[in-house]
Design a protein around this motif. Sequence first.
Motif, short mmCIF file in Angstrom:
data_model
loop_
_atom_site.label_atom_id
_atom_site.label_comp_id
_atom_site.label_asym_id
_atom_site.label_seq_id
_atom_site.Cartn_x
_atom_site.Cartn_y
_atom_site.Cartn_z
N TRP A 71 0.84 -1.19 0.00
CA TRP A 71 0.00 0.00 0.00
C TRP A 71 0.87 1.25 0.00
O TRP A 71 1.90 1.29 0.68
N HIS A 72 0.41 2.27 -0.73
CA HIS A 72 1.15 3.53 -0.84
C HIS A 72 0.17 4.67 -0.52
O HIS A 72 -0.78 4.92 -1.28
N PHE A 73 0.39 5.35 0.61
CA PHE A 73 -0.53 6.38 1.05
C PHE A 73 0.14 7.74 1.14
O PHE A 73 1.29 7.86 1.58
N HIS A 74 -0.62 8.76 0.74
CA HIS A 74 -0.21 10.14 0.96
C HIS A 74 -1.11 10.74 2.05
O HIS A 74 -2.27 10.34 2.20
N ASN A 75 -0.58 11.70 2.78
CA ASN A 75 -1.33 12.26 3.90
C ASN A 75 -1.92 13.63 3.56
O ASN A 75 -2.06 14.49 4.42
N THR A 76 -2.27 13.81 2.32
CA THR A 76 -2.75 15.10 1.82
C THR A 76 -3.92 15.64 2.63
O THR A 76 -4.00 16.84 2.89
N ARG A 77 -4.82 14.76 3.03
CA ARG A 77 -6.01 15.18 3.77
C ARG A 77 -6.06 14.56 5.17
O ARG A 77 -7.12 14.36 5.73
N ASN A 78 -4.88 14.27 5.69
CA ASN A 78 -4.74 13.74 7.05
C ASN A 78 -5.45 12.41 7.26
O ASN A 78 -5.88 12.09 8.37
N THR A 79 -5.55 11.61 6.20
CA THR A 79 -6.10 10.26 6.35
C THR A 79 -5.06 9.18 6.09
O THR A 79 -5.37 7.99 6.20
N GLY A 80 -3.83 9.58 5.78
CA GLY A 80 -2.81 8.60 5.41
C GLY A 80 -2.52 7.58 6.50
O GLY A 80 -2.39 6.38 6.22
N TYR A 81 -2.42 8.04 7.74
CA TYR A 81 -2.08 7.11 8.82
C TYR A 81 -3.27 6.23 9.19
O TYR A 81 -3.09 5.06 9.55
N ALA A 82 -4.47 6.78 9.11
CA ALA A 82 -5.66 5.95 9.35
C ALA A 82 -5.73 4.85 8.30
O ALA A 82 -6.07 3.69 8.60
N ASN A 83 -5.41 5.20 7.06
CA ASN A 83 -5.42 4.20 5.99
C ASN A 83 -4.33 3.15 6.20
O ASN A 83 -4.55 1.95 5.98
N ALA A 84 -3.15 3.59 6.64
CA ALA A 84 -2.07 2.65 6.91
C ALA A 84 -2.45 1.69 8.03
O ALA A 84 -2.15 0.49 7.96
N TRP A 85 -3.11 2.21 9.06
CA TRP A 85 -3.55 1.35 10.16
C TRP A 85 -4.58 0.34 9.66
O TRP A 85 -4.52 -0.85 10.01
N ALA A 86 -5.51 0.79 8.83
CA ALA A 86 -6.51 -0.12 8.29
C ALA A 86 -5.85 -1.22 7.46
O ALA A 86 -6.24 -2.39 7.54
N ALA A 87 -4.85 -0.85 6.67
CA ALA A 87 -4.15 -1.84 5.85
C ALA A 87 -3.36 -2.82 6.72
O ALA A 87 -3.34 -4.02 6.47
N ALA A 88 -2.69 -2.29 7.75
CA ALA A 88 -1.83 -3.12 8.59
C ALA A 88 -2.61 -4.12 9.43
O ALA A 88 -2.08 -5.18 9.79
N THR A 89 -3.86 -3.79 9.75
CA THR A 89 -4.64 -4.65 10.67
C THR A 89 -5.73 -5.42 9.95
O THR A 89 -6.56 -6.06 10.60
N GLN A 90 -5.75 -5.37 8.63
CA GLN A 90 -6.75 -6.13 7.89
C GLN A 90 -6.49 -7.63 8.04
O GLN A 90 -5.37 -8.06 8.30
N ARG A 91 -7.55 -8.41 7.85
CA ARG A 91 -7.38 -9.86 7.86
C ARG A 91 -6.60 -10.27 6.63
O ARG A 91 -6.88 -9.83 5.52
N ARG A 92 -5.61 -11.13 6.84
CA ARG A 92 -4.79 -11.61 5.72
C ARG A 92 -4.89 -13.12 5.60
O ARG A 92 -5.00 -13.82 6.60
N ASP A 93 -4.84 -13.58 4.37
CA ASP A 93 -4.77 -15.02 4.16
C ASP A 93 -3.39 -15.52 4.57
O ASP A 93 -2.40 -14.79 4.46
N ALA A 94 -3.33 -16.72 5.04
CA ALA A 94 -2.05 -17.30 5.43
C ALA A 94 -1.09 -17.26 4.26
O ALA A 94 -1.42 -17.66 3.14
N GLY A 95 0.10 -16.75 4.52
CA GLY A 95 1.12 -16.69 3.50
C GLY A 95 1.16 -15.41 2.70
O GLY A 95 2.15 -15.14 2.01
N GLN A 96 0.10 -14.61 2.74
CA GLN A 96 0.12 -13.35 1.99
C GLN A 96 0.88 -12.29 2.78
O GLN A 96 0.50 -11.92 3.89
N ARG A 97 1.95 -11.79 2.21
CA ARG A 97 2.77 -10.78 2.87
C ARG A 97 2.16 -9.40 2.68
O ARG A 97 1.43 -9.16 1.72
N LEU A 98 2.49 -8.49 3.59
CA LEU A 98 1.94 -7.15 3.55
C LEU A 98 3.06 -6.14 3.70
O LEU A 98 3.96 -6.30 4.52
N ALA A 99 3.02 -5.07 2.88
CA ALA A 99 4.04 -4.02 2.94
C ALA A 99 3.37 -2.65 2.89
O ALA A 99 2.31 -2.48 2.28
#
Length: 316
Positions: free
Chosen positions: A205-233
């Motif tokens: 995931w690639h986020f910009h913080n133009t409207r102050n939502t970048g970190y909220a989006n990063a948190w949502a991406a980091a804590t999403q449910r992942r399938d076993a074996g799928q890496r996240l960056a």
Amino acid sequence: MPASPVELVEVGPRDGLQNEARTLPVGTRVELITRLLALGVRRLEAVSFVRPDRVPQMAGAEEVMAQVPRRDDVTYIGLVLNRRGAERAALTACTEVNVVVPVTDAFAERNQGASTAALVEQAAGAVGVAREAGMSVTVTLAVAFGCPFTGAVPLERVREVTDRVLDLGLDELAFADTVGVGTPDQVAALAGLVRGDARVPALRWHFHNTRNTGYANAWAAATQRRDAGQRLALDASLGGFGGCPFAPAATGNIATEDLAYLLRHGGVAASGPERLDLAAADASARWLAEQVGTPVTAQLGRAGDAPDPVERAVRA
């Protein structure tokens, strides 16, 4: 099986510099990369193999790559737009290419001079070159959250382009909020497009913080449910520098130091760097600010770190 740690990908040497008015010399860009490695960064977008008349800040990519430290534990990524870019990258120390495909025709035409469909075809050529050279391949879907020229992007449109690029055979797919319009519900929707898809071994995931939502989006991406074996960056840029020169009002990336703080204090296991030295990161961010002539936007250099909680359940 527990999920693998979230990988932090440093994009400061590429996205952090490409929208700055001041073009840094090759030696300064190499020093930035060297400083990032000293902070513990192990995967980074070092250069962009694009036309220097279009993005002069990225001129001299081959010269930069000829001077960077050669280390077996470091992955250097070169951003490319087509076969020619991949051919250039293959002759350098880059071991990975990131091929950009905008999901809207309007942005694709302005950014790369062709339609989305044509750019998918160009991406196929770049993937072929990279595979022949033994390089890993990421395809980034730009403006996946919204386009500065056409507005909201229907999820079905993203689904259509995603399906096309996944058929190319990738090591990683990336969704980019190129202009910083996204919100966490969009993160969940985009993640849902590829959940369970065997063609996506890794999601970035690639986020910009133009409207102050970048970190909220990063948190949502980091804590999403992942399938076993799928890496996240997650992409981030030291000091919060960055932006797209072809997207009006596109301000900086989320900052590496602020993102590292969020994940660590939120109990999310992360790698690359695992635990950022705040003082050293702030010193390098301030050094970079002097080089480019624009201020640091990261907050941790101003506010300082905070003690870790006594007990914390690791989320990933």
